[in-house]
Design a protein around this motif. Structure first.
Motif, PDB file in Angstrom:
ATOM      1  N   THR A  80       0.847  -1.187   0.000  1.00  0.00           N
ATOM      2  CA  THR A  80       0.000   0.000   0.000  1.00  0.00           C
ATOM      3  C   THR A  80       0.884   1.239   0.000  1.00  0.00           C
ATOM      4  N   ILE A  81       0.282   2.394  -0.203  1.00  0.00           N
ATOM      5  CA  ILE A  81       1.043   3.634  -0.251  1.00  0.00           C
ATOM      6  C   ILE A  81       1.777   3.891   1.063  1.00  0.00           C
ATOM      7  N   SER A  82       1.244   3.373   2.152  1.00  0.00           N
ATOM      8  CA  SER A  82       1.868   3.585   3.463  1.00  0.00           C
ATOM      9  C   SER A  82       3.187   2.826   3.607  1.00  0.00           C
ATOM     10  N   ASP A  83       3.413   1.842   2.733  1.00  0.00           N
ATOM     11  CA  ASP A  83       4.669   1.086   2.800  1.00  0.00           C
ATOM     12  C   ASP A  83       5.869   1.929   2.362  1.00  0.00           C
ATOM     13  N   LYS A  84       5.619   2.971   1.598  1.00  0.00           N
ATOM     14  CA  LYS A  84       6.662   3.914   1.171  1.00  0.00           C
ATOM     15  C   LYS A  84       7.868   3.181   0.577  1.00  0.00           C
ATOM     16  N   SER A  85       7.587   2.195  -0.252  1.00  0.00           N
ATOM     17  CA  SER A  85       8.653   1.408  -0.868  1.00  0.00           C
ATOM     18  C   SER A  85       9.216   2.121  -2.090  1.00  0.00           C
ATOM     19  N   GLY A  86      10.544   2.145  -2.203  1.00  0.00           N
ATOM     20  CA  GLY A  86      11.174   2.735  -3.371  1.00  0.00           C
ATOM     21  C   GLY A  86      10.864   1.986  -4.648  1.00  0.00           C
ATOM     22  N   GLU A  87      10.514   0.688  -4.516  1.00  0.00           N
ATOM     23  CA  GLU A  87      10.187  -0.100  -5.693  1.00  0.00           C
ATOM     24  C   GLU A  87       8.924   0.389  -6.389  1.00  0.00           C
ATOM     25  N   ILE A  88       8.033   1.038  -5.663  1.00  0.00           N
ATOM     26  CA  ILE A  88       6.793   1.551  -6.259  1.00  0.00           C
ATOM     27  C   ILE A  88       7.128   2.612  -7.298  1.00  0.00           C
ATOM     28  N   GLY A  89       7.974   3.565  -6.927  1.00  0.00           N
ATOM     29  CA  GLY A  89       8.357   4.615  -7.866  1.00  0.00           C
ATOM     30  C   GLY A  89       9.184   4.081  -9.012  1.00  0.00           C
ATOM     31  N   GLY A  90      10.144   3.197  -8.691  1.00  0.00           N
ATOM     32  CA  GLY A  90      10.984   2.618  -9.730  1.00  0.00           C
ATOM     33  C   GLY A  90      10.167   1.830 -10.732  1.00  0.00           C
ATOM     34  N   GLY A  91       9.227   1.037 -10.227  1.00  0.00           N
ATOM     35  CA  GLY A  91       8.378   0.245 -11.108  1.00  0.00           C
ATOM     36  C   GLY A  91       7.505   1.104 -11.994  1.00  0.00           C
ATOM     37  N   TYR A  92       6.977   2.177 -11.438  1.00  0.00           N
ATOM     38  CA  TYR A  92       6.092   3.064 -12.211  1.00  0.00           C
ATOM     39  C   TYR A  92       6.842   3.679 -13.394  1.00  0.00           C
ATOM     40  N   VAL A  93       8.052   4.174 -13.140  1.00  0.00           N
ATOM     41  CA  VAL A  93       8.849   4.794 -14.204  1.00  0.00           C
ATOM     42  C   VAL A  93       9.180   3.778 -15.293  1.00  0.00           C
ATOM     43  N   LEU A  94       9.614   2.607 -14.879  1.00  0.00           N
ATOM     44  CA  LEU A  94      10.045   1.603 -15.844  1.00  0.00           C
ATOM     45  C   LEU A  94       8.883   1.068 -16.669  1.00  0.00           C
ATOM     46  N   VAL A  95       7.784   0.716 -16.012  1.00  0.00           N
ATOM     47  CA  VAL A  95       6.626   0.186 -16.731  1.00  0.00           C
ATOM     48  C   VAL A  95       6.059   1.228 -17.692  1.00  0.00           C
ATOM     49  N   SER A  96       6.046   2.485 -17.272  1.00  0.00           N
ATOM     50  CA  SER A  96       5.535   3.547 -18.145  1.00  0.00           C
ATOM     51  C   SER A  96       6.317   3.645 -19.443  1.00  0.00           C
ATOM     52  N   SER A  97       7.610   3.300 -19.398  1.00  0.00           N
ATOM     53  CA  SER A  97       8.452   3.413 -20.592  1.00  0.00           C
ATOM     54  C   SER A  97       8.119   2.358 -21.649  1.00  0.00           C
ATOM     55  N   ILE A  98       7.496   1.251 -21.256  1.00  0.00           N
ATOM     56  CA  ILE A  98       7.199   0.197 -22.226  1.00  0.00           C
ATOM     57  C   ILE A  98       5.703   0.050 -22.516  1.00  0.00           C
ATOM     58  N   ILE A  99       4.875   0.786 -21.817  1.00  0.00           N
ATOM     59  CA  ILE A  99       3.426   0.703 -22.039  1.00  0.00           C
ATOM     60  C   ILE A  99       3.043   0.998 -23.492  1.00  0.00           C
ATOM     61  N   PRO A 100       3.601   2.020 -24.149  1.00  0.00           N
ATOM     62  CA  PRO A 100       3.221   2.261 -25.553  1.00  0.00           C
ATOM     63  C   PRO A 100       3.473   1.055 -26.459  1.00  0.00           C
TER      64      PRO A 100
END
Length: 221
Positions: A82-102
């Motif tokens: 959840t957002i309360s976990d404040k995991s760095g993997e959440i941000g890293g995953g979002y950036v990386l996945v966004s790059s291949i979504i198109p």
């Protein structure tokens, strides 16, 4: 640029998680790409434009593999957080996945929608709300529509599986597991690494110069 921020080093770093290394720190996809870069040079020398175009398409497809692998890795890590976990993997995953979504969307729009939704920032619920297995299935459908992308080169993530359809998932063996040196968990992630890689992918796609493409893959921007 730091070495780990290049696609070449990124592929070598993640291959052990998917049992796709040809040696301790060398990935199958990098070996295949090196062969294609050499072939592309020969085709340019002989002015075989049609042959070069075909090889360039193969190179573009293969550069996605380490990005797909790391995206799957992230989904397995943040599944249920959840957002309360404040995991760095959440941000890293979002950036990386966004790059291949198109690219995933072009292959299969419904699958891309599932993948994107499960990585979206979620302020109220849990991340990967459909579960990592469902996301892996969505990747499998999209990759199956990418003629030039070999799902077996993606490999199988220990404990979850791969992204090949119809029971063709490469299975990890006891020998693979004994060589699995990288834990599924990683500490906080510096998302700038993935931003640089996303920009490299963009430059590779628009490049019409094989020498420049190879330099971007090996050394970054």
């Amino acid at each position: 640029i730091f070495d780990e921020q290049t696609l070449y080093a990124f592929a070598n770093k993640i291959c052990s998680d998917f049992s796709t290394c040809v040696s301790l720190d060398s990935s199958k996809v990098n070996l295949k790409l090196t062969e294609l870069f050499v072939l592309s040079k020969k085709l340019l020398t002989t002015k075989d434009c049609n042959g070069f175009a075909e090889v360039a398409s193969q190179i573009e497809a293969l550069t996605l593999i380490p990005l797909v692998q790391k995206s799957l890795h992230y989904f397995s890590i943040i599944d249920g957080l959840t957002i309360s976990d404040k995991s760095g993997e959440i941000g890293g995953g979002y950036v990386l996945v966004s790059s291949i979504i198109p690219t995933l969307k072009a292959a299969d729009e419904a699958s891309a929608s599932i993948i994107s939704r499960n990585m979206d920032f979620n302020l109220d619920g849990i991340y990967v709300e459909d579960g990592a297995a469902a996301v892996f299935d969505a990747f499998a459908v999209a990759i199956d529509n990418m003629i030039l992308l070999d799902c077996e080169l993606v490999g199988a993530l220990l404990g979850i599986g791969g992204v090949c359809l119809e029971g063709d998932n490469p299975q990890t063996t006891d020998e693979d597991n004994s060589n699995h040196f990288v834990n599924l968990y990683e500490p906080k992630t510096d998302t700038s690494e993935h931003l640089d890689i996303a920009l490299d992918i963009r430059d590779i796609r628009v490049s019409q110069d094989s020498y420049k493409t190879r330099d971007i893959y090996n050394n970054g921007r």
